[in-house]
Design a protein around this motif. Structure first.
Motif, PDB file in Angstrom:
ATOM      1  N   PHE A  11     140.247  75.117   0.171  1.00  0.00           N
ATOM      2  CA  PHE A  11     140.012  73.702  -0.125  1.00  0.00           C
ATOM      3  C   PHE A  11     138.666  73.261   0.449  1.00  0.00           C
ATOM      4  CE2 PHE A  11     140.956  69.122   0.859  1.00  0.00           C
ATOM      5  CZ  PHE A  11     141.021  68.687  -0.450  1.00  0.00           C
ATOM      6  N   ALA A  12     138.363  73.705   1.656  1.00  0.00           N
ATOM      7  CA  ALA A  12     137.069  73.396   2.270  1.00  0.00           C
ATOM      8  C   ALA A  12     135.938  74.037   1.462  1.00  0.00           C
ATOM      9  CB  ALA A  12     137.036  73.871   3.720  1.00  0.00           C
ATOM     10  N   ALA A  13     136.159  75.269   0.960  1.00  0.00           N
ATOM     11  CA  ALA A  13     135.138  75.938   0.139  1.00  0.00           C
ATOM     12  C   ALA A  13     134.883  75.157  -1.142  1.00  0.00           C
ATOM     13  CB  ALA A  13     135.568  77.370  -0.179  1.00  0.00           C
ATOM     14  N   TYR A  14     135.935  74.618  -1.739  1.00  0.00           N
ATOM     15  CA  TYR A  14     135.775  73.772  -2.922  1.00  0.00           C
ATOM     16  C   TYR A  14     134.847  72.600  -2.606  1.00  0.00           C
ATOM     17  CZ  TYR A  14     136.823  69.832  -5.941  1.00  0.00           C
ATOM     18  OH  TYR A  14     136.696  68.731  -6.751  1.00  0.00           O
ATOM     19  N   HIS A  15     135.099  71.919  -1.498  1.00  0.00           N
ATOM     20  CA  HIS A  15     134.263  70.780  -1.123  1.00  0.00           C
ATOM     21  C   HIS A  15     132.828  71.209  -0.821  1.00  0.00           C
ATOM     22  CE1 HIS A  15     137.053  67.490  -1.329  1.00  0.00           C
ATOM     23  NE2 HIS A  15     137.978  68.297  -0.828  1.00  0.00           N
ATOM     24  N   ARG A  16     132.672  72.379  -0.250  1.00  0.00           N
ATOM     25  CA  ARG A  16     131.335  72.920   0.018  1.00  0.00           C
ATOM     26  C   ARG A  16     130.577  73.128  -1.283  1.00  0.00           C
ATOM     27  NH1 ARG A  16     126.899  74.543   0.121  1.00  0.00           N
ATOM     28  NH2 ARG A  16     125.945  76.018   1.547  1.00  0.00           N
ATOM     29  N   LEU A  17     131.255  73.680  -2.289  1.00  0.00           N
ATOM     30  CA  LEU A  17     130.617  73.927  -3.585  1.00  0.00           C
ATOM     31  C   LEU A  17     130.270  72.617  -4.295  1.00  0.00           C
ATOM     32  CD1 LEU A  17     132.857  76.886  -4.711  1.00  0.00           C
ATOM     33  CD2 LEU A  17     130.390  77.012  -4.281  1.00  0.00           C
ATOM     34  N   VAL A  18     131.148  71.650  -4.223  1.00  0.00           N
ATOM     35  CA  VAL A  18     130.926  70.379  -4.914  1.00  0.00           C
ATOM     36  C   VAL A  18     129.828  69.555  -4.246  1.00  0.00           C
ATOM     37  CG1 VAL A  18     132.010  68.161  -5.490  1.00  0.00           C
ATOM     38  CG2 VAL A  18     133.243  70.279  -5.883  1.00  0.00           C
ATOM     39  N   SER A  19     129.836  69.534  -2.917  1.00  0.00           N
ATOM     40  CA  SER A  19     128.880  68.681  -2.196  1.00  0.00           C
ATOM     41  C   SER A  19     127.544  69.351  -1.930  1.00  0.00           C
ATOM     42  CB  SER A  19     129.479  68.235  -0.854  1.00  0.00           C
ATOM     43  OG  SER A  19     129.533  69.324   0.056  1.00  0.00           O
ATOM     44  N   GLY A  20     127.565  70.679  -1.830  1.00  0.00           N
ATOM     45  CA  GLY A  20     126.344  71.388  -1.464  1.00  0.00           C
ATOM     46  C   GLY A  20     126.045  71.337   0.024  1.00  0.00           C
ATOM     47  N   GLU A  21     126.961  70.773   0.794  1.00  0.00           N
ATOM     48  CA  GLU A  21     126.752  70.631   2.232  1.00  0.00           C
ATOM     49  C   GLU A  21     127.841  71.366   3.012  1.00  0.00           C
ATOM     50  OE1 GLU A  21     126.390  66.525   3.306  1.00  0.00           O
ATOM     51  OE2 GLU A  21     125.007  66.118   1.669  1.00  0.00           O
ATOM     52  N   ARG A  22     127.498  71.744   4.222  1.00  0.00           N
ATOM     53  CA  ARG A  22     128.463  72.405   5.118  1.00  0.00           C
ATOM     54  C   ARG A  22     129.640  71.466   5.349  1.00  0.00           C
ATOM     55  NH1 ARG A  22     127.454  76.725   8.366  1.00  0.00           N
ATOM     56  NH2 ARG A  22     128.954  77.106  10.015  1.00  0.00           N
ATOM     57  N   VAL A  23     130.846  72.004   5.321  1.00  0.00           N
ATOM     58  CA  VAL A  23     132.056  71.209   5.511  1.00  0.00           C
ATOM     59  C   VAL A  23     132.568  71.415   6.930  1.00  0.00           C
ATOM     60  CG1 VAL A  23     134.441  70.890   4.737  1.00  0.00           C
ATOM     61  CG2 VAL A  23     132.648  71.355   3.070  1.00  0.00           C
ATOM     62  N   THR A  24     132.726  70.318   7.650  1.00  0.00           N
ATOM     63  CA  THR A  24     133.199  70.387   9.031  1.00  0.00           C
ATOM     64  C   THR A  24     134.631  69.885   9.179  1.00  0.00           C
ATOM     65  OG1 THR A  24     132.269  68.220   9.552  1.00  0.00           O
ATOM     66  CG2 THR A  24     130.861  70.152   9.957  1.00  0.00           C
ATOM     67  N   SER A  25     135.127  69.209   8.146  1.00  0.00           N
ATOM     68  CA  SER A  25     136.505  68.722   8.183  1.00  0.00           C
ATOM     69  C   SER A  25     137.008  68.516   6.761  1.00  0.00           C
ATOM     70  CB  SER A  25     136.605  67.406   8.964  1.00  0.00           C
ATOM     71  OG  SER A  25     135.924  66.374   8.287  1.00  0.00           O
ATOM     72  N   VAL A  26     138.338  68.531   6.627  1.00  0.00           N
ATOM     73  CA  VAL A  26     138.986  68.233   5.358  1.00  0.00           C
ATOM     74  C   VAL A  26     140.142  67.277   5.619  1.00  0.00           C
ATOM     75  CG1 VAL A  26     138.357  70.390   4.192  1.00  0.00           C
ATOM     76  CG2 VAL A  26     140.472  70.286   5.504  1.00  0.00           C
ATOM     77  N   ILE A  27     140.560  66.606   4.573  1.00  0.00           N
ATOM     78  CA  ILE A  27     141.672  65.668   4.687  1.00  0.00           C
ATOM     79  C   ILE A  27     142.985  66.434   4.825  1.00  0.00           C
ATOM     80  CG2 ILE A  27     142.954  63.858   3.455  1.00  0.00           C
ATOM     81  CD1 ILE A  27     140.229  62.982   4.531  1.00  0.00           C
ATOM     82  N   GLU A  68     131.776  79.409   4.640  1.00  0.00           N
ATOM     83  CA  GLU A  68     130.481  79.837   4.102  1.00  0.00           C
ATOM     84  C   GLU A  68     130.577  81.248   3.512  1.00  0.00           C
ATOM     85  OE1 GLU A  68     127.645  77.963   3.771  1.00  0.00           O
ATOM     86  OE2 GLU A  68     128.972  76.344   4.444  1.00  0.00           O
ATOM     87  N   THR A  69     131.328  82.119   4.175  1.00  0.00           N
ATOM     88  CA  THR A  69     131.525  83.482   3.680  1.00  0.00           C
ATOM     89  C   THR A  69     132.277  83.467   2.353  1.00  0.00           C
ATOM     90  OG1 THR A  69     131.494  84.372   5.920  1.00  0.00           O
ATOM     91  CG2 THR A  69     132.543  85.727   4.234  1.00  0.00           C
ATOM     92  N   LEU A  70     133.291  82.623   2.246  1.00  0.00           N
ATOM     93  CA  LEU A  70     134.027  82.492   0.982  1.00  0.00           C
ATOM     94  C   LEU A  70     133.110  82.053  -0.155  1.00  0.00           C
ATOM     95  CD1 LEU A  70     137.302  80.698   2.137  1.00  0.00           C
ATOM     96  CD2 LEU A  70     137.153  82.936   1.060  1.00  0.00           C
ATOM     97  N   VAL A  71     132.295  81.058   0.115  1.00  0.00           N
ATOM     98  CA  VAL A  71     131.376  80.553  -0.910  1.00  0.00           C
ATOM     99  C   VAL A  71     130.387  81.629  -1.324  1.00  0.00           C
ATOM    100  CG1 VAL A  71     129.525  78.872  -1.325  1.00  0.00           C
ATOM    101  CG2 VAL A  71     131.671  78.138  -0.263  1.00  0.00           C
ATOM    102  N   THR A  72     129.833  82.334  -0.373  1.00  0.00           N
ATOM    103  CA  THR A  72     128.898  83.420  -0.677  1.00  0.00           C
ATOM    104  C   THR A  72     129.568  84.499  -1.507  1.00  0.00           C
ATOM    105  OG1 THR A  72     127.642  82.985   1.339  1.00  0.00           O
ATOM    106  CG2 THR A  72     127.398  85.171   0.362  1.00  0.00           C
ATOM    107  N   ALA A  73     130.803  84.848  -1.145  1.00  0.00           N
ATOM    108  CA  ALA A  73     131.545  85.866  -1.901  1.00  0.00           C
ATOM    109  C   ALA A  73     131.800  85.405  -3.333  1.00  0.00           C
ATOM    110  CB  ALA A  73     132.858  86.187  -1.206  1.00  0.00           C
ATOM    111  N   LEU A  74     132.182  84.167  -3.518  1.00  0.00           N
ATOM    112  CA  LEU A  74     132.400  83.636  -4.865  1.00  0.00           C
ATOM    113  C   LEU A  74     131.123  83.684  -5.687  1.00  0.00           C
ATOM    114  CD1 LEU A  74     134.659  80.551  -4.115  1.00  0.00           C
ATOM    115  CD2 LEU A  74     135.281  82.539  -5.484  1.00  0.00           C
TER     116      LEU A  74
END
Length: 80
Positions: A11-27, A68-74
């Protein structure tokens, strides 16, 4: 790590991809019926990867790096 915990990082990786920014928290709970998996939250906190309040999950540096590793792998495997 269980799929329950990985679902929160995904879920955090999804937000990282959508925002383009590092994710430090999720709802954790959005008030509209959506909620992070309780077992996953428990596992991440027990492993010291996150801290959780009533409505938010703060990701520690190791969890942020995992996202970040998940996003890079995707990016490296999809569409090849």
């Amino acid at each position: 790590m269980s799929d329950n915990a990985l679902s929160i990082l995904a879920f955090a990786a999804y937000h990282r991809l959508v925002s383009g920014e590092r994710v430090t928290s999720v709802i954790r709970k959005d008030g509209a019926g959506h909620e992070a998996d309780p077992k996953g939250v428990e596992e991440l906190t027990e492993r010291g990867l996150a801290t959780a309040g009533e409505t938010e999950i703060e990701l520690g540096s190791e969890a942020q790096e995992a996202v970040e590793t998940l996003v890079t792998a995707l990016r490296g495997t999809v569409g090849r």
